[in-house]
Structures are given as structure tokens and as C-alpha cells.
Design a protein around this motif. Structure first.
Motif, PDB file in Angstrom:
ATOM      1  N   SER A 100       0.896  -1.308   0.072  1.00 56.93           N
ATOM      2  CA  SER A 100       0.025  -0.010   0.180  1.00 56.93           C
ATOM      3  C   SER A 100       1.046   1.258  -0.007  1.00 56.93           C
ATOM      4  N   PRO A 101       0.616   2.506  -0.117  1.00 55.39           N
ATOM      5  CA  PRO A 101       1.246   3.769  -0.495  1.00 55.39           C
ATOM      6  C   PRO A 101       1.924   3.905   0.842  1.00 55.39           C
ATOM      7  N   ASP A 102       1.363   3.696   1.915  1.00 57.14           N
ATOM      8  CA  ASP A 102       1.671   3.947   3.170  1.00 57.14           C
ATOM      9  C   ASP A 102       2.487   2.873   3.894  1.00 57.14           C
ATOM     10  N   THR A 103       3.157   2.047   3.110  1.00 50.35           N
ATOM     11  CA  THR A 103       3.931   0.850   3.889  1.00 50.35           C
ATOM     12  C   THR A 103       5.271   0.950   2.989  1.00 50.35           C
ATOM     13  N   PRO A 104       6.455   0.593   3.814  1.00 50.17           N
ATOM     14  CA  PRO A 104       7.553   0.588   3.091  1.00 50.17           C
ATOM     15  C   PRO A 104       7.774  -0.393   2.023  1.00 50.17           C
ATOM     16  N   ALA A 105       8.756   0.004   1.057  1.00 50.92           N
ATOM     17  CA  ALA A 105       8.890  -1.122  -0.250  1.00 50.92           C
ATOM     18  C   ALA A 105       9.310  -2.503   0.283  1.00 50.92           C
ATOM     19  N   TYR A 106       8.897  -3.548  -0.371  1.00 55.16           N
ATOM     20  CA  TYR A 106       9.372  -4.792  -0.157  1.00 55.16           C
ATOM     21  C   TYR A 106      10.837  -5.001  -0.198  1.00 55.16           C
ATOM     22  N   VAL A 107      11.657  -4.301  -1.286  1.00 55.66           N
ATOM     23  CA  VAL A 107      12.872  -4.448  -1.371  1.00 55.66           C
ATOM     24  C   VAL A 107      13.443  -2.992  -1.851  1.00 55.66           C
ATOM     25  N   GLU A 108      14.633  -2.560  -1.838  1.00 57.57           N
ATOM     26  CA  GLU A 108      15.352  -1.617  -2.333  1.00 57.57           C
ATOM     27  C   GLU A 108      16.577  -2.055  -2.733  1.00 57.57           C
ATOM     28  N   VAL A 109      17.324  -1.105  -3.573  1.00 58.06           N
ATOM     29  CA  VAL A 109      18.787  -1.692  -3.847  1.00 58.06           C
ATOM     30  C   VAL A 109      19.455  -1.797  -2.594  1.00 58.06           C
ATOM     31  N   GLY A 110      20.149  -3.010  -2.863  1.00 56.69           N
ATOM     32  CA  GLY A 110      21.122  -3.289  -1.573  1.00 56.69           C
ATOM     33  C   GLY A 110      20.435  -4.204  -0.626  1.00 56.69           C
ATOM     34  N   SER A 111      18.977  -4.564  -0.814  1.00 54.24           N
ATOM     35  CA  SER A 111      18.306  -5.469  -0.072  1.00 54.24           C
ATOM     36  C   SER A 111      18.834  -6.976  -0.261  1.00 54.24           C
ATOM     37  N   THR A 112      18.930  -7.891   0.706  1.00 55.93           N
ATOM     38  CA  THR A 112      19.226  -9.240   0.366  1.00 55.93           C
ATOM     39  C   THR A 112      17.872  -9.886   0.256  1.00 55.93           C
ATOM     40  N   VAL A 113      17.738 -10.858  -0.825  1.00 51.19           N
ATOM     41  CA  VAL A 113      16.608 -11.650  -0.906  1.00 51.19           C
ATOM     42  C   VAL A 113      16.918 -13.263  -0.863  1.00 51.19           C
ATOM     43  N   ASN A 114      15.869 -13.962  -0.531  1.00 43.72           N
ATOM     44  CA  ASN A 114      16.034 -15.442  -0.968  1.00 43.72           C
ATOM     45  C   ASN A 114      14.976 -15.932  -1.731  1.00 43.72           C
TER      46      ASN A 114
END
Length: 162
Positions: A100-114
Motif C-alpha cells: 500500500s502507499p503508506d507501507t515501505p517497499a518490499y525491497v530496495e537496491v542493496g536488499s538481500t533476498v532469498n
């Protein structure tokens, strides 16, 4: 025939999508838009080719419409030339970085994912589809903007695999 405001809106939509070519035909008139090339307006047997401009059929002078240049694609091609995994859109829809617009992004540049990490949402036909990374690594680049229309198979993220 389309009004100039309608043509401008179509140009904006095409510029934000991965559509390369758009053709509109109506009562013997034809409007053809191509990314990074020229725009043709055809009426009857004559063809007017005007690079990066739109001609109104009733007026000889062209009305200039400057489409924003997408320098991100040039930068992306340099990064893509390296060996990164591409997370691609599994469907046509609207790309969202957060739930939603008021929540932070799932990932950003530099985020670690699995493999199971949710990286974004693609909305298609009022259904919000969570997109998983499917690889383990670090987000190197986000290739699309929040709210942008995306196509099937369009790269969304570049991931440096571990």
C-alpha cells in the motif's frame, strides 16, 4: 480523428510501457507511433513523416510534443551486460513496490533476498499478485518505477546471486 490531448495521453502511456509501436486507424486516417523513431499521420493516400512531432491533419505546421527520454534504459544496458539474474514479470499488469502507499517497499537496491522473498506486487484485473525473488542474492537495480505498467517477461529487478 483523435484530438491532440488524446494523442499526448497515448504517447505518455506508450512511453511508460514496453510497447514499441501503436497504430490507430479511423475513417481513412491513420496515426502510427513508434518509440525512438518517428510518428506518422496518414490521411488518404498522402503520408507525412515528422520525427518526434505530431501533425494535425487540418493544419500544415506540426505541433511539437517532446516525449521524455528514457536514460534509465541506457544505464540498465550497461548493468545488464554483467551477469545478473533478472526477476521478470510473470504477467501484464501494474507494478507496485509495496502492498500500500503508506507501507515501505518490499525491497530496495542493496536488499538481500532469498527464493521466498516477496519483491513486489503486480496488479492484473484487480488481483494483486505477489512476486517472489526465486533466487538468493542482493538487489542490484530496480528496472521499473512504482505504478508503471509492465509486460509479460519484462525485467523488473537485477539480482547479484550468491
Amino acid at each position: 480523428m483523435l484530438k491532440i490531448e488524446e494523442i499526448r495521453e497515448i504517447i505518455k502511456l506508450i512511453d511508460q510501457s514496453s510497447i514499441e509501436e501503436f497504430v490507430y486507424k479511423h475513417e481513412g486516417s491513420k496515426v502510427e507511433l513508434k518509440k525512438r523513431t518517428s510518428v506518422e499521420v496518414v490521411q488518404g493516400p498522402s503520408i507525412n513523416t515528422i520525427p518526434a512531432a505530431i501533425a494535425q491533419p487540418s493544419t500544415p505546421p506540426a505541433v511539437e510534443v517532446s516525449a521524455p527520454q528514457n536514460n534509465e534504459q541506457e544505464n540498465t544496458s550497461q548493468v545488464e551486460s554483467e551477469q545478473f539474474h533478472k526477476i521478470v514479470s510473470p504477467m501484464v499488469g501494474t507494478f507496485y513496490m509495496a502492498s500500500s502507499p503508506d507501507t515501505p517497499a518490499y525491497v530496495e537496491v542493496g536488499s538481500t533476498v532469498n527464493e521466498d522473498s516477496i519483491v513486489c506486487i503486480v496488479e492484473a484485473m484487480k488481483l494483486f499478485n505477489e512476486i517472489e525473488a526465486e533466487v538468493e542474492g542482493e538487489i542490484v537495480e530496480i528496472l521499473v518505477k512504482d505504478g508503471q505498467l509492465v509486460e509479460y517477461g519484462q525485467p523488473l529487478f537485477l539480482v547479484k546471486q550468491k
